[in-house]
Design an enzyme around this catalytic site. Sequence first.
Site, PDB file in Angstrom:
ATOM      1  N   GLY A 274       0.863  -1.196   0.000  1.00 35.56           N
ATOM      2  CA  GLY A 274       0.000   0.000   0.000  1.00 35.56           C
ATOM      3  C   GLY A 274       0.889   1.232   0.000  1.00 35.56           C
ATOM      4  O   GLY A 274       0.632   2.197   0.711  1.00 35.56           O
ATOM      5  N   GLY A 275       1.939   1.179  -0.795  1.00 39.99           N
ATOM      6  CA  GLY A 275       3.008   2.183  -0.750  1.00 39.99           C
ATOM      7  C   GLY A 275       2.679   3.498  -1.442  1.00 39.99           C
ATOM      8  O   GLY A 275       3.513   4.408  -1.458  1.00 39.99           O
ATOM      9  N   ASP A 297       0.662  -1.126  -4.837  1.00 35.06           N
ATOM     10  CA  ASP A 297      -0.568  -0.358  -4.583  1.00 35.06           C
ATOM     11  C   ASP A 297      -1.579  -0.740  -5.651  1.00 35.06           C
ATOM     12  O   ASP A 297      -1.319  -1.622  -6.483  1.00 35.06           O
ATOM     13  CB  ASP A 297      -0.296   1.167  -4.575  1.00 35.06           C
ATOM     14  CG  ASP A 297      -1.284   1.924  -3.688  1.00 35.06           C
ATOM     15  OD1 ASP A 297      -2.466   2.030  -4.072  1.00 35.06           O
ATOM     16  OD2 ASP A 297      -0.891   2.395  -2.609  1.00 35.06           O
ATOM     17  N   ASP A 328      -3.295  -6.025  -4.675  1.00 38.67           N
ATOM     18  CA  ASP A 328      -4.369  -5.771  -3.709  1.00 38.67           C
ATOM     19  C   ASP A 328      -3.982  -6.440  -2.387  1.00 38.67           C
ATOM     20  O   ASP A 328      -3.800  -7.659  -2.338  1.00 38.67           O
ATOM     21  CB  ASP A 328      -5.660  -6.386  -4.285  1.00 38.67           C
ATOM     22  CG  ASP A 328      -6.830  -6.290  -3.327  1.00 38.67           C
ATOM     23  OD1 ASP A 328      -6.641  -5.868  -2.171  1.00 38.67           O
ATOM     24  OD2 ASP A 328      -7.940  -6.656  -3.756  1.00 38.67           O
ATOM     25  N   LYS A 344       3.123   1.781   5.713  1.00 34.61           N
ATOM     26  CA  LYS A 344       3.145   3.178   6.172  1.00 34.61           C
ATOM     27  C   LYS A 344       1.781   3.813   5.915  1.00 34.61           C
ATOM     28  O   LYS A 344       1.319   3.875   4.785  1.00 34.61           O
ATOM     29  CB  LYS A 344       4.234   3.967   5.450  1.00 34.61           C
ATOM     30  CG  LYS A 344       4.238   5.436   5.842  1.00 34.61           C
ATOM     31  CD  LYS A 344       5.430   6.182   5.274  1.00 34.61           C
ATOM     32  CE  LYS A 344       5.331   7.661   5.519  1.00 34.61           C
ATOM     33  NZ  LYS A 344       4.400   8.357   4.645  1.00 34.61           N
ATOM     34  N   HIS A 348      -4.076   2.544   9.468  1.00 34.73           N
ATOM     35  CA  HIS A 348      -4.992   3.560  10.019  1.00 34.73           C
ATOM     36  C   HIS A 348      -6.178   3.834   9.088  1.00 34.73           C
ATOM     37  O   HIS A 348      -7.145   4.454   9.484  1.00 34.73           O
ATOM     38  CB  HIS A 348      -4.230   4.849  10.349  1.00 34.73           C
ATOM     39  CG  HIS A 348      -3.868   5.682   9.168  1.00 34.73           C
ATOM     40  ND1 HIS A 348      -3.545   7.021   9.279  1.00 34.73           N
ATOM     41  CD2 HIS A 348      -3.782   5.391   7.842  1.00 34.73           C
ATOM     42  CE1 HIS A 348      -3.279   7.503   8.080  1.00 34.73           C
ATOM     43  NE2 HIS A 348      -3.415   6.540   7.198  1.00 34.73           N
TER      44      HIS A 348
END
Length: 473
Positions: A274-275, A297, A328, A344, A348
């Site tokens: 997910g960079g 990503d 994914d 990173k 969240h």
Amino acid sequence: MSSPARQLLALISTSLSTLENTCAEKGFNIPDLHAAFDPASEAFRADPVAGEAANVLGAAALQLAAIFLPPHVSLYHNVSGYVRSAATRVCIESNVTEILREGGPNGVHVNDIAAKNGLDPRKIGRFLRILANHHIYREIKPNVFTNTRISSMLDTLKPTAELFAHPEQKHENTPGLTAMTCHHLDEGYKSAAYTWETVSDPNTTDDTTDSPLSRWTGRKETVWDFYQRPENLDKYKRFNIGMHGVKALQPSDVCLKAFDWKSLAKGSVVVDVGGGLGTACLPVAREYPDLQIIVQDLPTVIENAKELWQKENPGALESGRVKLEAHDFFQPQPHRGADVFLLKQVLHDWPDASCVPILRHLREAASPTTKLVIMDILIPFACHDPGAHLGREIPGAVPKEAPPPLLANYGAVNELAYNADLTMLIFANAQERTVVEMDDLLRRTGWELTVVHRRNEDNTFSQSMEAIPVEKL
Ligand SMILES: C[S@@+](CC[C@H](N)C(=O)[O-])C[C@H]1O[C@@H](n2cnc3c(N)ncnc32)[C@H](O)[C@@H]1O
């Protein structure tokens, strides 16, 4: 015992002396509120002594204001946040900061601002004036405004002629912070208006699609579904430019210090899951050319990432040292046994129920020596933290606390962390986590939190954590 106000004044006085002495000794300048923002003017914050002095100064000044302002004024500072957000958006979208930059130090009359951006001059003055009360813009003569250190952070650095000729390209090739503020003030601000309706509805679940954003759009969708709708691709692009700009809010070496990259052997594989555009790995790839880096990503983001890397480090792509890969993270991780998985600002974005499969896929792909490096905000309590609730010693788990009578977490000095937490709720029914919540999430997915790295000068915003696989899932 002196009064709280006297104690706060004493903290201000000693901190200012410390700051001035450290800056004089180390060649830093004390920031000038009236000068245009320059990243170099923030250099002093990386010095632990100067950074701490500035934090204590800011926290004490804000607490003094809370004591001495009429409470309804303090209350309305928050209640009327919507007014200041609306004014800020008008100024950004209509290129006021750039108009003032081109107008020079004598400022620009509202009529001349209006002649450029086409808004009603009487309204422009009102938007600018409420922001000037907070030192965002400055009214130097009646109806004549100029930039401050704060408003100049909104500068795309482009000529206004170009901005008005190509408004759709406003954020392209810019530092990115303006794009991030537009993202917050557009889809963030509109979704936030539905927060109460969302949280008070007994039918709201813990699913990521049950967010104030989806209530605003009227669709059961994730924030990423929202961005991938064809009519929102411009917003997605703006968000990704903004993420790149977030580094302007963080110390420039935040990713380099997140992990001991030099401890990795030549040829070690780092997967940035997910960079995004690969912003985190750009400095790592530059500093540690012997690492193999894979940035993963969603496909549209990877296309944008290619443009960025072609510009910033084309050699890394050509040599194959850095690969940009559509993947994914809800699917099994293809790079089994990687040395580092980096997450990173990914966890969240998701409620626990969605973080579990992300972390499990990485755990399944991990070798016994794989390290999981998480860069996310850890939310401190607003009171003293006795640190006993983890049940074991984790270095760095308890944050450094501010001296009394300040709030233990330095209060609104660290506001960005708490903003980010509720922004996650608004966009994705997600959250920033306390160290206890993070530890629990990792345990449930086959990882063990081993250390929290905290930077002295920043208590909340740029920690990183390391976890190792536990023997059995
Ligand atoms: C907050 S951004 C963080 C980007 C990057 N790690 C950084 O810090 O600059 C979260 C990223 O997760 C990506 N993402 C969302 N859903 C994903 C999925 N299912 N698989 C892979 N990436 C995804 C988004 O496109 C976005 O780039």
